[in-house]
Structures are given as structure tokens and as C-alpha cells.
Motif scaffolding. Sequence first.
Motif, PDB file in Angstrom:
ATOM      1  N   CYS A 142       0.007  12.417   6.375  1.00 25.79           N
ATOM      2  CA  CYS A 142      -0.912  11.784   7.963  1.00 25.79           C
ATOM      3  C   CYS A 142      -1.013  10.181   7.364  1.00 25.79           C
ATOM      4  N   GLU A 143      -1.709  10.016   6.291  1.00 24.87           N
ATOM      5  CA  GLU A 143      -2.283   8.828   5.851  1.00 24.87           C
ATOM      6  C   GLU A 143      -1.263   7.889   5.945  1.00 24.87           C
ATOM      7  N   VAL A 144      -0.101   8.578   5.087  1.00 24.06           N
ATOM      8  CA  VAL A 144       1.726   7.416   5.081  1.00 24.06           C
ATOM      9  C   VAL A 144       2.159   6.671   6.875  1.00 24.06           C
ATOM     10  N   ALA A 145       1.682   8.004   7.752  1.00 22.41           N
ATOM     11  CA  ALA A 145       2.528   7.635   8.816  1.00 22.41           C
ATOM     12  C   ALA A 145       1.546   6.943   9.559  1.00 22.41           C
ATOM     13  N   SER A 146       0.391   6.929   9.400  1.00 19.30           N
ATOM     14  CA  SER A 146      -0.689   6.258  10.118  1.00 19.30           C
ATOM     15  C   SER A 146      -0.168   4.448   9.405  1.00 19.30           C
ATOM     16  N   LEU A 147      -0.465   4.448   8.080  1.00 20.97           N
ATOM     17  CA  LEU A 147       0.059   3.252   7.916  1.00 20.97           C
ATOM     18  C   LEU A 147       1.267   2.494   8.471  1.00 20.97           C
ATOM     19  N   THR A 148       2.127   3.376   8.263  1.00 16.00           N
ATOM     20  CA  THR A 148       3.885   2.746   9.085  1.00 16.00           C
ATOM     21  C   THR A 148       2.939   2.455  10.090  1.00 16.00           C
ATOM     22  N   ALA A 149       2.461   2.988  10.815  1.00 11.47           N
ATOM     23  CA  ALA A 149       2.415   2.582  12.473  1.00 11.47           C
ATOM     24  C   ALA A 149       1.767   1.479  13.394  1.00 11.47           C
ATOM     25  N   ARG A 198       0.646  -1.600   0.391  1.00 12.26           N
ATOM     26  CA  ARG A 198       0.200  -0.525  -0.366  1.00 12.26           C
ATOM     27  C   ARG A 198       0.905   1.012   0.156  1.00 12.26           C
ATOM     28  N   LEU A 199       1.875   1.362   0.275  1.00 16.28           N
ATOM     29  CA  LEU A 199       2.558   2.161   0.785  1.00 16.28           C
ATOM     30  C   LEU A 199       3.472   2.745  -0.414  1.00 16.28           C
ATOM     31  N   LYS A 200       3.657   1.163  -1.539  1.00 15.40           N
ATOM     32  CA  LYS A 200       3.901   2.167  -2.895  1.00 15.40           C
ATOM     33  C   LYS A 200       3.248   2.772  -3.404  1.00 15.40           C
ATOM     34  N   ASP A 201       2.234   2.767  -3.371  1.00 16.99           N
ATOM     35  CA  ASP A 201       0.523   4.153  -4.230  1.00 16.99           C
ATOM     36  C   ASP A 201       1.260   5.465  -3.470  1.00 16.99           C
ATOM     37  N   TYR A 202       1.706   5.626  -2.350  1.00 15.25           N
ATOM     38  CA  TYR A 202       1.720   7.377  -1.863  1.00 15.25           C
ATOM     39  C   TYR A 202       3.467   7.239  -2.792  1.00 15.25           C
ATOM     40  N   ASN A 203       3.430   8.946  -2.673  1.00 16.86           N
ATOM     41  CA  ASN A 203       4.834   9.764  -2.792  1.00 16.86           C
ATOM     42  C   ASN A 203       4.308  10.729  -2.547  1.00 16.86           C
ATOM     43  N   VAL A 204       5.040  11.592  -1.421  1.00 19.26           N
ATOM     44  CA  VAL A 204       4.805  13.188  -1.087  1.00 19.26           C
ATOM     45  C   VAL A 204       5.646  12.697  -1.038  1.00 19.26           C
ATOM     46  N   ASP A 205       5.828  14.511  -1.255  1.00 19.72           N
ATOM     47  CA  ASP A 205       7.102  15.650  -1.110  1.00 19.72           C
ATOM     48  C   ASP A 205       7.522  15.515  -0.042  1.00 19.72           C
ATOM     49  N   ALA A 224      -3.460  18.834   0.348  1.00 20.17           N
ATOM     50  CA  ALA A 224      -3.275  17.328  -0.438  1.00 20.17           C
ATOM     51  C   ALA A 224      -2.264  16.664   0.535  1.00 20.17           C
ATOM     52  N   ASP A 225      -1.264  17.493   0.310  1.00 17.12           N
ATOM     53  CA  ASP A 225       0.531  16.561   0.963  1.00 17.12           C
ATOM     54  C   ASP A 225       0.360  16.194   2.215  1.00 17.12           C
ATOM     55  N   VAL A 226      -0.429  17.531   2.697  1.00 13.73           N
ATOM     56  CA  VAL A 226      -0.351  17.582   4.360  1.00 13.73           C
ATOM     57  C   VAL A 226      -1.790  16.296   4.662  1.00 13.73           C
ATOM     58  N   MET A 227      -2.214  16.246   4.032  1.00 11.98           N
ATOM     59  CA  MET A 227      -3.507  15.158   4.018  1.00 11.98           C
ATOM     60  C   MET A 227      -2.700  13.245   4.271  1.00 11.98           C
ATOM     61  N   LEU A 228      -1.910  13.339   2.679  1.00 10.06           N
ATOM     62  CA  LEU A 228      -1.070  12.255   2.586  1.00 10.06           C
ATOM     63  C   LEU A 228      -0.427  11.690   3.422  1.00 10.06           C
TER      64      LEU A 228
END
Length: 509
Positions: free
Chosen positions: A459-466, A424-431, A453-457
Motif C-alpha cells: 500500500c505504501e508503494v502504491a501511494s508513493l507511485t501515485a 524512495r521506492l528503491k528502499d522497498y522490496n515487496v513480494d 507487513a507485506d500488504v502494508m508495504l
Amino acid sequence: MDNFKISSVNFVHWLANDVNVKISPKIEVADFRDLNQGRCVMATDDIALDEVLFEIPRESILNIETCELSKKYPEAKERLYDGVGHWEGLIIVLLYELRVCGKESRWWPYFEVFPTKENMNGLMYWNDEELKHLEPSLVLQRIGKDSAEEMFETVKELIQDFGIQDESMKSITWDDFVFVASVIMSYSFDVEDYEEEEEDDDEENDDDDDALVEIVHGGENPSVRDDKSLKSMIPLADTLNADTKKCNANLMYDEHSLKMHAIKPIAKGEQVYNLYGEHPNSEILRRYGYVEEDGSKYDFGEVPLATIDKVLQTEFSQINKVDDLLVQVYDAIRTDDTVQENLEFEDIVVDSCECYVDGEVPSECALLLQIVVVLLQIPNIGTFTPEEVIRYVQRVSKKCFQLLGSGKMTKRCDEIWKLCIIERLKDYNVDPNLDIQKLHTTRNISELRHVMADVMLKCEVASLTACKDAFNAKFKLIEDQKLLNNILKRKVEEEAPEPKKKRARKNKK
């Protein structure tokens, strides 16, 4: 003074002198446009715990009970209570006040401090290019433009059915509707209806501020009388900004008024914050058009079921037509009576699994994954008939429900979950060089939306990683073969013929 400040001054004067709002001298309406926050409420002196910041009479809030429409069309009032949902009712009420009453409306000074369409940042106002910045978040699936369009048609039909003769109400446009609906989405409150409560004290009140239907989210829409609450616009209460981590005030209701209480001490110079609900940044952005720069207390990312399937298909590629098998398994979990009973009728097959920033993953997700992982390890499962698959789902669902209930999980399930998070994390490309300060400094609306949008994404990456190690932290991991042996042994025992009973030998005389 510019128009913004003039409107603020007129609004505060109207509150205190025209609608009898009691305002503490320890607060003021402040201008935070330089931080892209518009109006807010600030403490001008130290405020103690439980101190009342302001008190609003019930007759000074705007809803179907207090509106001009109900006075001019009494028969419509009954329809607003019984035949119309909360959203449609308040939309019609607000449209009437704005378009028909206009400057003659009792609430006009309040309307003058509403945001303009140009300042609305809810996702209904984003263009296609701006929405692309939200990929791959599943919030894109919850914008709900189709649902909004259906409600727009319903509102137009209701206006006609009510017999409202005012020409301006017959020419409501889509833009008018979206603006009013967005204002309600961002600023309305669900206020318990004491009058209705008194008429039927014995009925349980199932009020839930977050359960009411939302304009872009579908779902059942109860009538006002059924729900025993009034969706309302509350002047000044909606001027407070909200923050899940900084909340220091809460609106409380009694029979005659609504009071904003400090729920912790507030120092002079601090902003007064309310709480709009236990929402992640994605939902805050969808509903209210802003994000919390350091993340919401309730942030989560989502692992779609399609991502889980992809990982399972890769890890169990030796099984013939494993994708078809997964469909069979999910269908059995959803519909088989025995399986449902084994799972205590919990709906565990969902479109996505929420992964919270505190590392928590719903037990339903863990249970579904454990069931599927065990099933896919059963020898020759890919050759079974549909009937055999169902029988194994019945047996495995019961064993896995008991296993997780005892605080245990198989090692292979934990491994598969980690792979799902990685996929799932592969889908994200956060600056990585995200400049969060632009939330406050940029005056370009498209740039602001891109940053949000970048801030929101992020946060989602941080949640998935956690949540990558969520199962390992929560469950004691056991060998898969131990559970499989138990399941397969039981299968052999059930299918083995019963031993023949030996006849007792007769004693010879």
C-alpha cells in the motif's frame, strides 16, 4: 459449544438483560474466526438508512465515572478527573476491574470477550524478527516502546498515590500494562462528557477523537476535565469491525445514551462496519493489529527528508559542502522571523513527506522543495556567508510562497521530486507473488504478521507511485531561470547605490 461461543452467548445475554442495551433484532454477534476476524456484527435482515442498530445507556459504558474504583475510592475519582490524563485513568480503571473485582465486576461478561494476549497483533506484540518485515516503513519509528515504558512507571506511581490497598494492584507487571493499554488502543472511544458540558456551556469544546494522546505516540496529555470527554470502553460498539471503504454504521451520542446508526442501507447477510478514523494501513496495523487487504482509503507512503537530501546532494554535487548548506537553509526556515512571516508561520521542515494514495502531496512539502531547489541554483551559493544565505532564504521563501500560491512551480523542482520518489521506492522490496488470502487462511501468527507487513508495504508503494506526478498534475510548470532572474534582479536593484539627484539649474538673469 466451545468457550468462544459460550462467551459470545453470555455477552449478548448480559447486554440485553443486565446493562439494558437495546439491540435490534436485525443484527447478531457472529463468529468470523474462520476468516481471522474474530467476532463481528452481521445483519440478519435488511437495514434501512439511519436505522438504530443498538442503543447503550451511558451508565453501561466503562470509564472513570462508572467504574468500581471511583465508588470505593471517592477521592481517587477527583484525581482521575483533574490530575490524570485520559490514558492513565482508563488503564488504572481497567486494571482494577480485571485484577481486583475479577468475576465480581459488573463488566465481567464483557471482559470475557476481550481478545487474549496470544491474539493481539498490535506492533507492541511483534518480536524483532517480525518487525524487520515492516522495513523500510517509517511506522517502525512510531511504535513508541519508550513512551509506553514511561507511562507504565507513571501508572504504578499513581496507583500508589491513590492509596489503593489491594495487593493485586501493587504487583502490576509490564505484560499486564501492555495488554490493558493495547485493549484500550484497539477498542476505546472518546465520549463527550455531557455533565461537564452542562457545567460550562460557554467554553468551546475542542473535542477531536484523534487528538488525544496515545499510549505509544507521545504528545501532550490533557486532563479529563480540561478535555471534556471520557475515554470509555463501550460494550458491543467495539465488536464491530472497521473498514475505511466499507463503513456503513456510526456511533452517535446524546445526553442519556449512545446509538449505533446505519449510515447507508445494509443488506441481510452483510457485515456491519464502523470507522476507527482516517488512518492508512500502517497506522491501522500499529494501533489495531490488522490491515485492510485492498488498502485503506487513507493510505500514504512517506519520503523521508533524508531521502530528499540525498537526491539534492547528488543533483547539486558541484556545490561545495552542499550538505552543510542544506542544514543552514533548514535552520533559517525554522527559526528566522522574516522567513516565518513569509511562510505565514507554516512549519514546512518536517522529518518526512506524506504521499497519499489519491495522488495528493501536502503543500508544505512542495513549498520546502521549491525553496531549496531555487536556492541551490543561485550562482556561487556555496561560497556565501551564513548571513548571506539567510538573506537569500528570506527573499526566495517569499517568492516561492507567492509562486505556489498562484498555482505554478518550476520545472527543476518537479524533476527533483520525481527523483525523490524513485529513490524512495528503491528502499522497498515487496513480494510480487503476495498471497493476500493468507490474511484469512493462515493460523500461524508469525506468517500472518509477515503477510500483514507485506500488504502494508504494498500500500505504501502504491501511494508513493501515485504521487510521482503529483506536482506536474497540480501546478503549471515554468522555467526556473524566469524565477531566478526575478530574484537576482531584485538583489541587484537592492544593492545598487541610489542615483544622485541632479541639482536644478538656476535661471540666469
